[in-house]
Design a protein around this motif. Structure first.
Motif, PDB file in Angstrom:
ATOM      1  N   LYS A  95      77.962  12.105  71.314  1.00  0.00           N
ATOM      2  CA  LYS A  95      78.952  11.503  70.418  1.00  0.00           C
ATOM      3  C   LYS A  95      78.322  10.980  69.136  1.00  0.00           C
ATOM      4  CE  LYS A  95      82.255   9.987  73.914  1.00  0.00           C
ATOM      5  NZ  LYS A  95      82.847   8.811  74.565  1.00  0.00           N
ATOM      6  N   GLY A  96      77.018  10.874  69.096  1.00  0.00           N
ATOM      7  CA  GLY A  96      76.336  10.380  67.911  1.00  0.00           C
ATOM      8  C   GLY A  96      76.311   8.875  67.815  1.00  0.00           C
ATOM      9  N   ARG A  97      76.477   8.188  68.929  1.00  0.00           N
ATOM     10  CA  ARG A  97      76.495   6.734  68.911  1.00  0.00           C
ATOM     11  C   ARG A  97      75.127   6.143  69.207  1.00  0.00           C
ATOM     12  NH1 ARG A  97      80.471   3.818  72.025  1.00  0.00           N
ATOM     13  NH2 ARG A  97      79.728   2.203  70.632  1.00  0.00           N
ATOM     14  N   ILE A  98      74.170   6.990  69.594  1.00  0.00           N
ATOM     15  CA  ILE A  98      72.829   6.522  69.934  1.00  0.00           C
ATOM     16  C   ILE A  98      71.832   7.497  69.307  1.00  0.00           C
ATOM     17  CG2 ILE A  98      72.766   7.755  72.119  1.00  0.00           C
ATOM     18  CD1 ILE A  98      71.284   5.446  73.339  1.00  0.00           C
ATOM     19  N   SER A  99      70.726   6.984  68.826  1.00  0.00           N
ATOM     20  CA  SER A  99      69.733   7.858  68.188  1.00  0.00           C
ATOM     21  C   SER A  99      68.929   8.605  69.245  1.00  0.00           C
ATOM     22  CB  SER A  99      68.795   7.036  67.304  1.00  0.00           C
ATOM     23  OG  SER A  99      67.990   6.204  68.098  1.00  0.00           O
ATOM     24  N   SER A 100      68.347   9.703  68.837  1.00  0.00           N
ATOM     25  CA  SER A 100      67.557  10.500  69.786  1.00  0.00           C
ATOM     26  C   SER A 100      66.316   9.738  70.222  1.00  0.00           C
ATOM     27  CB  SER A 100      67.175  11.836  69.163  1.00  0.00           C
ATOM     28  OG  SER A 100      66.433  11.620  67.990  1.00  0.00           O
ATOM     29  N   ARG A 101      65.756   8.918  69.349  1.00  0.00           N
ATOM     30  CA  ARG A 101      64.589   8.118  69.717  1.00  0.00           C
ATOM     31  C   ARG A 101      64.954   7.110  70.812  1.00  0.00           C
ATOM     32  NH1 ARG A 101      61.130   5.191  65.191  1.00  0.00           N
ATOM     33  NH2 ARG A 101      60.551   7.336  64.890  1.00  0.00           N
ATOM     34  N   ARG A 102      66.066   6.429  70.618  1.00  0.00           N
ATOM     35  CA  ARG A 102      66.489   5.436  71.617  1.00  0.00           C
ATOM     36  C   ARG A 102      66.839   6.113  72.934  1.00  0.00           C
ATOM     37  NH1 ARG A 102      71.359   1.031  70.733  1.00  0.00           N
ATOM     38  NH2 ARG A 102      70.820  -0.311  72.466  1.00  0.00           N
ATOM     39  N   SER A 103      67.486   7.273  72.869  1.00  0.00           N
ATOM     40  CA  SER A 103      67.836   7.969  74.108  1.00  0.00           C
ATOM     41  C   SER A 103      66.588   8.449  74.845  1.00  0.00           C
ATOM     42  CB  SER A 103      68.767   9.141  73.823  1.00  0.00           C
ATOM     43  OG  SER A 103      68.092  10.120  73.073  1.00  0.00           O
TER      44      SER A 103
END
Length: 175
Positions: A95-103
């Motif tokens: 959904k684009g609510r979290i960055s790939s780094r954080r995920s």
């Protein structure tokens, strides 16, 4: 005939307007070749429209615990609950609510949790191991003996000089 004042009627000549190129970069690192439409952003129409659709930035400090964490009676000590959290991470990333780094950080922490759950299951499923004939530790006091004599330095003739001498020494040792 009436004479017109040429100086009063003509506007001042302006400097030639230099068109600015788009500031967006392509995947290969080069600049976009189109001209910038908006001088404030410095982007062409295509990149400006694309920039409007994207969020300004993904806030990595936003609290997503209600959407991310699944609280069960067992907490986070089962593979099923960790799997549910992982599926929530994937959904938020899509959904684009979290960055790939954080995920990636969250999935790494979840992988550590899964490993600890697996280890706990292995430990809980195996009976304790009892060794009957284990060697006992030596608890006798150590008495110092006479000091060891220094090793004599080897003579230069002790080592083979050629590969043929080394092969002969090896054959002598085998017999």
């Amino acid at each position: 005939m009436e004479q017109h004042n040429q100086d009063a009627a003509s506007p001042e000549p302006t400097a030639p307007r230099v068109r600015q190129r788009c500031r967006a970069r392509r995947r290969d690192g080069r600049n976009c070749r189109l001209f910038a439409q908006d001088p404030a952003t410095g982007l062409c129409a295509r990149h400006a429209a694309y920039a409007e659709t994207l969020p300004d930035e993904l806030l990595d400090t936003a609290d997503l615990s209600k959407q991310l964490l699944v609280v069960n009676e067992g907490g986070y000590c089962s593979a099923e609950s960790i799997n549910a959290i992982l599926s929530n991470v994937i959904e938020l990333l899509a959904k684009g609510r979290i960055s790939s780094r954080r995920s990636s950080v969250i999935t790494f922490a979840l992988s550590l949790l899964v490993r600890s759950v697996v280890v706990d299951r292995k430990v809980a499923g195996t009976p304790p191991q009892i060794i009957f004939d284990a060697p006992r530790p030596n608890r006798d006091p150590v008495t110092p003996g006479p000091p060891a004599a220094p090793c004599p330095s080897p003579s230069p003739d002790a080592y083979p000089r050629t590969s043929h001498e080394a092969a002969e020494n090896y054959a002598r040792l085998r017999t």
